[in-house]
Design a protein around this motif. Structure first.
Motif, mmCIF file in Angstrom:
data_model
loop_
_atom_site.group_PDB
_atom_site.id
_atom_site.type_symbol
_atom_site.label_atom_id
_atom_site.label_comp_id
_atom_site.label_asym_id
_atom_site.label_seq_id
_atom_site.Cartn_x
_atom_site.Cartn_y
_atom_site.Cartn_z
ATOM 1 N N LEU A 152 0.837 -1.185 0.000
ATOM 2 C CA LEU A 152 0.000 0.000 0.000
ATOM 3 C C LEU A 152 0.880 1.245 0.000
ATOM 4 C CD1 LEU A 152 -2.611 -1.020 2.734
ATOM 5 C CD2 LEU A 152 -2.897 -1.128 0.247
ATOM 6 N N GLY A 153 0.520 2.228 -0.807
ATOM 7 C CA GLY A 153 1.238 3.497 -0.831
ATOM 8 C C GLY A 153 0.926 4.304 0.413
ATOM 9 N N VAL A 154 1.896 5.077 0.881
ATOM 10 C CA VAL A 154 1.725 5.820 2.130
ATOM 11 C C VAL A 154 0.946 7.120 1.950
ATOM 12 C CG1 VAL A 154 3.795 4.843 3.198
ATOM 13 C CG2 VAL A 154 3.957 6.989 1.916
ATOM 14 N N SER A 155 0.489 7.398 0.751
ATOM 15 C CA SER A 155 -0.182 8.678 0.516
ATOM 16 C C SER A 155 -1.575 8.766 1.125
ATOM 17 C CB SER A 155 -0.252 8.975 -0.979
ATOM 18 O OG SER A 155 -0.988 7.969 -1.638
ATOM 19 N N GLY A 156 -2.208 7.647 1.409
ATOM 20 C CA GLY A 156 -3.538 7.676 2.020
ATOM 21 C C GLY A 156 -3.468 7.987 3.496
ATOM 22 N N THR A 157 -4.618 8.273 4.071
ATOM 23 C CA THR A 157 -4.673 8.470 5.521
ATOM 24 C C THR A 157 -4.508 7.111 6.200
ATOM 25 O OG1 THR A 157 -7.056 8.104 5.722
ATOM 26 C CG2 THR A 157 -6.316 10.378 5.219
ATOM 27 N N PRO A 158 -4.124 7.095 7.483
ATOM 28 C CA PRO A 158 -4.033 5.807 8.182
ATOM 29 C C PRO A 158 -5.334 5.020 8.128
ATOM 30 C CG PRO A 158 -2.921 7.496 9.450
ATOM 31 C CD PRO A 158 -3.617 8.199 8.312
ATOM 32 N N GLY A 159 -6.465 5.705 8.261
ATOM 33 C CA GLY A 159 -7.756 5.021 8.194
ATOM 34 C C GLY A 159 -8.006 4.399 6.836
ATOM 35 N N GLU A 160 -7.665 5.121 5.771
ATOM 36 C CA GLU A 160 -7.827 4.589 4.418
ATOM 37 C C GLU A 160 -6.913 3.390 4.183
ATOM 38 O OE1 GLU A 160 -8.933 8.797 2.145
ATOM 39 O OE2 GLU A 160 -6.846 8.144 2.260
ATOM 40 N N LEU A 161 -5.671 3.497 4.665
ATOM 41 C CA LEU A 161 -4.727 2.385 4.491
ATOM 42 C C LEU A 161 -5.179 1.159 5.281
ATOM 43 C CD1 LEU A 161 -1.388 4.390 4.671
ATOM 44 C CD2 LEU A 161 -2.460 3.416 2.631
ATOM 45 N N ALA A 162 -5.643 1.370 6.497
ATOM 46 C CA ALA A 162 -6.114 0.248 7.312
ATOM 47 C C ALA A 162 -7.327 -0.415 6.665
ATOM 48 C CB ALA A 162 -6.450 0.719 8.728
ATOM 49 N N ALA A 163 -8.266 0.396 6.185
ATOM 50 C CA ALA A 163 -9.458 -0.160 5.533
ATOM 51 C C ALA A 163 -9.071 -0.942 4.283
ATOM 52 C CB ALA A 163 -10.438 0.962 5.178
ATOM 53 N N ALA A 164 -8.109 -0.428 3.520
ATOM 54 C CA ALA A 164 -7.641 -1.142 2.326
ATOM 55 C C ALA A 164 -6.982 -2.462 2.707
ATOM 56 C CB ALA A 164 -6.668 -0.266 1.529
ATOM 57 N N ALA A 165 -6.183 -2.454 3.760
ATOM 58 C CA ALA A 165 -5.527 -3.687 4.210
ATOM 59 C C ALA A 165 -6.561 -4.709 4.655
ATOM 60 C CB ALA A 165 -4.553 -3.384 5.349
ATOM 61 N N VAL A 166 -7.535 -4.278 5.440
ATOM 62 C CA VAL A 166 -8.583 -5.181 5.924
ATOM 63 C C VAL A 166 -9.324 -5.797 4.735
ATOM 64 C CG1 VAL A 166 -10.809 -5.250 7.135
ATOM 65 C CG2 VAL A 166 -8.850 -4.098 8.187
ATOM 66 N N ALA A 167 -9.673 -4.975 3.769
ATOM 67 C CA ALA A 167 -10.410 -5.471 2.596
ATOM 68 C C ALA A 167 -9.554 -6.424 1.768
ATOM 69 C CB ALA A 167 -10.878 -4.302 1.736
ATOM 70 N N ARG A 168 -8.328 -6.041 1.477
ATOM 71 C CA ARG A 168 -7.482 -6.862 0.600
ATOM 72 C C ARG A 168 -7.063 -8.169 1.252
ATOM 73 N NH1 ARG A 168 -3.314 -3.229 -2.530
ATOM 74 N NH2 ARG A 168 -2.666 -5.281 -3.261
ATOM 75 N N LEU A 169 -6.974 -8.189 2.575
ATOM 76 C CA LEU A 169 -6.631 -9.426 3.275
ATOM 77 C C LEU A 169 -7.861 -10.256 3.637
ATOM 78 C CD1 LEU A 169 -3.830 -8.099 5.654
ATOM 79 C CD2 LEU A 169 -3.528 -9.586 3.650
ATOM 80 N N GLY A 170 -9.047 -9.705 3.414
ATOM 81 C CA GLY A 170 -10.272 -10.427 3.752
ATOM 82 C C GLY A 170 -10.453 -10.607 5.247
ATOM 83 N N LEU A 171 -10.002 -9.624 6.025
ATOM 84 C CA LEU A 171 -10.148 -9.693 7.484
ATOM 85 C C LEU A 171 -11.579 -9.335 7.869
ATOM 86 C CD1 LEU A 171 -6.851 -7.861 8.497
ATOM 87 C CD2 LEU A 171 -7.266 -10.337 8.458
ATOM 88 N N ARG A 172 -12.027 -9.889 8.966
ATOM 89 C CA ARG A 172 -13.388 -9.629 9.433
ATOM 90 C C ARG A 172 -13.401 -8.396 10.324
ATOM 91 N NH1 ARG A 172 -16.977 -14.580 10.293
ATOM 92 N NH2 ARG A 172 -16.206 -16.011 8.721
ATOM 93 N N PRO A 173 -14.298 -7.471 10.036
ATOM 94 C CA PRO A 173 -14.442 -6.310 10.921
ATOM 95 C C PRO A 173 -14.955 -6.748 12.284
ATOM 96 C CG PRO A 173 -15.506 -5.922 8.805
ATOM 97 C CD PRO A 173 -15.141 -7.383 8.853
ATOM 98 N N ALA A 174 -14.570 -6.020 13.317
ATOM 99 C CA ALA A 174 -15.047 -6.304 14.674
ATOM 100 C C ALA A 174 -16.539 -6.062 14.724
ATOM 101 C CB ALA A 174 -14.325 -5.428 15.687
ATOM 102 N N MET A 175 -17.250 -6.936 15.380
ATOM 103 C CA MET A 175 -18.704 -6.829 15.463
ATOM 104 C C MET A 175 -19.161 -6.209 16.768
ATOM 105 S SD MET A 175 -19.447 -8.043 12.642
ATOM 106 C CE MET A 175 -20.671 -9.146 12.015
ATOM 107 N N SER A 176 -18.234 -6.051 17.736
ATOM 108 C CA SER A 176 -18.656 -5.672 19.064
ATOM 109 C C SER A 176 -18.876 -4.172 19.262
ATOM 110 C CB SER A 176 -17.603 -6.141 20.081
ATOM 111 O OG SER A 176 -16.355 -5.563 19.787
ATOM 112 N N ARG A 177 -18.596 -3.354 18.242
ATOM 113 C CA ARG A 177 -18.776 -1.920 18.422
ATOM 114 C C ARG A 177 -19.191 -1.286 17.109
ATOM 115 N NH1 ARG A 177 -14.245 0.133 16.312
ATOM 116 N NH2 ARG A 177 -12.627 -1.362 15.998
ATOM 117 N N PRO A 178 -19.886 -0.183 17.179
ATOM 118 C CA PRO A 178 -20.297 0.493 15.942
ATOM 119 C C PRO A 178 -19.108 1.152 15.261
ATOM 120 C CG PRO A 178 -21.049 1.713 17.881
ATOM 121 C CD PRO A 178 -20.429 0.433 18.369
#
Length: 184
Positions: A152-178
């Motif tokens: 992932l390129g570092v030009s995105g915000t940390p939130g954007e990079l984390a969301a991209a990593a979660v999506a590309r790795l197929g990680l499950r979002p936490a269900m315990s909080r909104p």
């Protein structure tokens, strides 16, 4: 079969200043995975060397990498998924980390040297001086085709990079909080 979900283990890697810790924490927040910063596993002696602008050699790194690998293996044995912020610059370092959990994915934060150098110069209180960036860049080995690495390129915000990593790795979002809330 016990019906338990297998654990997932991710290392957010790259040179100092790329945003590993911030992005790894964001991934932890999004997924509920247990976060650790590899910097916390360094000995005081090694931190003092780096603070003085002296890069660690491989002999100094092996025990540190084995501690990180063991930490992930221990969490795996407990049924806990992890996300680790760690430079993991060389293939041999990544190979040691892979000896811990049964499978390990990497997220490599990469970007222009000028951007990373500016980030390093702007941060306060970190022991890694910007002068060590060149040694890290010289040490960095590209991942091989047999390695599970999302770049992932570092030009995105940390939130954007984390969301991209979660999506590309197929990680499950936490269900315990909104979405948008923080963990206690």
């Amino acid at each position: 079969m016990t019906g338990e979900r297998p654990t997932r283990h991710v290392v957010v890697m790259g040179v100092s200043g790329a945003g590993k810790t911030t992005v790894a924490r964001e991934i932890s927040e999004l997924t509920g995975m247990t976060f650790a910063d590899a910097d916390a596993f360094h000995t005081e002696e090694h931190v003092a060397l780096m603070r003085a602008g002296i890069p660690l050699d491989d002999e100094a790194r092996w025990p540190w990498l084995r501690r990180l690998s063991a930490w992930m293996a221990d969490r795996c044995a407990e049924g806990v998924s992890t996300v680790l912020a760690c430079s993991a610059l060389k293939r041999s370092y990544r190979d040691v980390l892979r000896q811990g959990p049964p499978s390990l994915d990497f997220v490599h934060l990469d970007g222009p040297v000028e951007v990373i150098r500016e980030r390093m110069a702007a941060r306060a209180g970190h022991y890694m001086p910007a002068s060590l960036l060149e040694s890290q860049l010289a040490t960095l080995e590209p991942h091989g085709p047999d390695e599970s690495v999302v770049v992932l390129g570092v030009s995105g915000t940390p939130g954007e990079l984390a969301a991209a990593a979660v999506a590309r790795l197929g990680l499950r979002p936490a269900m315990s909080r909104p979405p948008g809330s923080t963990r206690p």
